[in-house]
Enzyme design. Sequence first.
Site, PDB file in Angstrom:
ATOM      1  N   GLU A   1      -3.034   5.285   0.018  1.00 40.41           N
ATOM      2  CA  GLU A   1      -3.038   5.857   1.373  1.00 40.41           C
ATOM      3  C   GLU A   1      -2.847   7.363   1.383  1.00 40.41           C
ATOM      4  O   GLU A   1      -3.379   8.053   2.256  1.00 40.41           O
ATOM      5  CB  GLU A   1      -1.979   5.178   2.250  1.00 40.41           C
ATOM      6  CG  GLU A   1      -2.389   3.819   2.788  1.00 40.41           C
ATOM      7  CD  GLU A   1      -2.195   2.685   1.797  1.00 40.41           C
ATOM      8  OE1 GLU A   1      -1.538   2.913   0.751  1.00 40.41           O
ATOM      9  OE2 GLU A   1      -2.690   1.572   2.046  1.00 40.41           O
TER      10      GLU A   1
ATOM     11  N   HIS B   1       3.624  -5.778   8.899  1.00 43.26           N
ATOM     12  CA  HIS B   1       2.193  -5.729   9.230  1.00 43.26           C
ATOM     13  C   HIS B   1       1.942  -5.941  10.715  1.00 43.26           C
ATOM     14  O   HIS B   1       0.897  -6.449  11.112  1.00 43.26           O
ATOM     15  CB  HIS B   1       1.415  -6.790   8.444  1.00 43.26           C
ATOM     16  CG  HIS B   1       1.311  -6.503   6.981  1.00 43.26           C
ATOM     17  ND1 HIS B   1       2.373  -6.637   6.132  1.00 43.26           N
ATOM     18  CD2 HIS B   1       0.272  -6.062   6.221  1.00 43.26           C
ATOM     19  CE1 HIS B   1       1.995  -6.303   4.900  1.00 43.26           C
ATOM     20  NE2 HIS B   1       0.734  -5.948   4.918  1.00 43.26           N
TER      21      HIS B   1
END
Lengths: 324, 327
Positions: A60, A129
């Site tokens: 990321e 999540h």
Amino acid sequence: MAELSYRDAVARGLAQEMERDERVVLIGEDVAKAGGVFKTTVGLYEQFGPTRVRDTPISEEAITGMIMGAAMNGLIPVGELMFSDFLATCWDIVANQIAKTRYMTGGQVELPLVIRTANGGGSRFGGQHAQSLENWAMAVPGLKVVAPATPADVIGLMAAAIRDPDPVIVFEHKALFATKGEVPDGEIVDTLGTARVLREGDDVTIVALAAMVHTALDAAKILGGLGISAEVIDLRSLVPLDTQTILNSVAKTTRLATVEENPRLVGWGAEISSLVAEEAFWDLDGPIVRVTTPHIPLPAAGELEDLAIPSVERVVDAISAMSG
Amino acid sequence: MEIALDIRLAMYDGMVRARYFEKRAYDLFMQGLVKGTTHLGLGQEAVAAGFAVAMQPDDMSYCTYRGHNHTLLRGAPMNALMGELMGRSNGICEAKGGSMHLTDVSKGAMGSYAIVGAHLPVAAGAAWAAQLRGTDQVSVCFFGDGTTNIGAFHESLNMAAVWDLPVVFVCENNLYMEYTAISDVIAVEHPAADRASAYGLEGIVVDGNDADAVYEVAVAAYQRARAGEGPSLIEALTYRHKGHSRADPGKYRPDEEVEEWLKRDPIDIYRERLLSLGVEPAKLDEIEAKAAAEVDAATEASKNAPPPDPAVLLTDVWADGGSSWRN
């Protein structure tokens, strides 16, 4: 006009801009050959080829850092972070580098880039999540933040984000991917920083965002049956913030409720509440009400997650109480 | 490789200008005229000079908070750099960046990044854009030995290697991450070069105090990048003459080690070399005198520059020039 799903709207919005401008490129984990883990980028790899739609490693910091560097050198890159929770792994790049570089260089660096990310709960994914993190991004000077609630807004706000010369984070809501809506034919380009009144009313203003817009609309219908006329504003954009639409509405209804999926403390509704308290205090006929997720990490089990995220019933109860 | 004399003189000029500039920055800091912090590259000038002189004007360089040298040697005006250090209105970043964020995009000096490792993916991204647009640019990324232990190093090296990006990663190994010896915190001898094989790259170590040696590896790495053969990872061995930052005396370093490295001052080494090549001492004296005068002029200009206009506080958050978040 045709019916389109929220997930297909993501791909259509991206395709619309990639067709228009060859500088627009897309990178992220599984975005190319697989079409995205949420199937939001299906067909783009086939349409635009492997140099403009590219899979990355699970990196990321590299994804966000590279779109920043690419934006410094003539591209208009879109980077996908699979889940908004992953922003935490690259928050340095997003909050320290992308957000601040224009200011710290006295305006020398322009960063026309977009970060797209799947945000929000309702999918039973548990604490890492499912968070609603749009308020994190809102707190950082230098980031623009949008969160569409409908397929048409997905396309229009995506286009506006890509055409904007500043960094924009587009929070796509996971619980909305399967939802459908009418979408006009042809090019759709929206305007950042514009809220929309989705339902007019006289007794209370409900401000909501993304999935909570639908919760607020459902609540407004029930409230109507109870004799309470609710006006529902889809905020759409946190930065820039359309304060005029909110202030105008509160001037009419005299009451304000926010419906937020983010945890309670320093959720975006706190900023709206502060703004209305500072600038429209004398318009108010009662205390402002915030309906939020409690200040907890999100649980996995459906029964618990549904208790955590604001429901239609909670919104109806909170607004009935304030109006009673 | 035979290095042309004008290249050599350019490197000497660059090293001397950087040295004098940073010595003045140190003095001004001790006098309280440069506030906040400074991270000096005194002693590391050969790395900056060798790589900068080998670049093309439209190549892009990215550096760390220890970036005065690199920004200056890309051609950023010394007055505006000094003004930025001193927080004056003539500062190159409108006095909003400071010592750790010197940037001159017009010269390809794409910024000084103050969070360790953050600029490695950014440099890779600029290289990716160059590759996609077919511009023939190289992106050059300078960082310290301490950077090799942060995640962004690994993510960036891997991605750059997999995508064959025209980026050159330059580790300035000055033996200390901050106050701690790099050898105390890594399991290999060379923090960068010994990790290169993990990315399918050659481990390159160069004497970072020898401008010619640096120039030669720079030229080779840039050629490789422009030929589409992918990134390079170069470890330049060098030493900082001062501490990590501010007034740090660097007492954690053994006296003998410091003495040994001071004997290998890159500017002294290069002056001797140029003289041995037949360059007239007067030519080098002239370069030094000119650099000293430039530093004096930059100091005076910055001392005399007004403080920043309060209006700039609220400019340049957005592309429209302002900082408004609402209507």
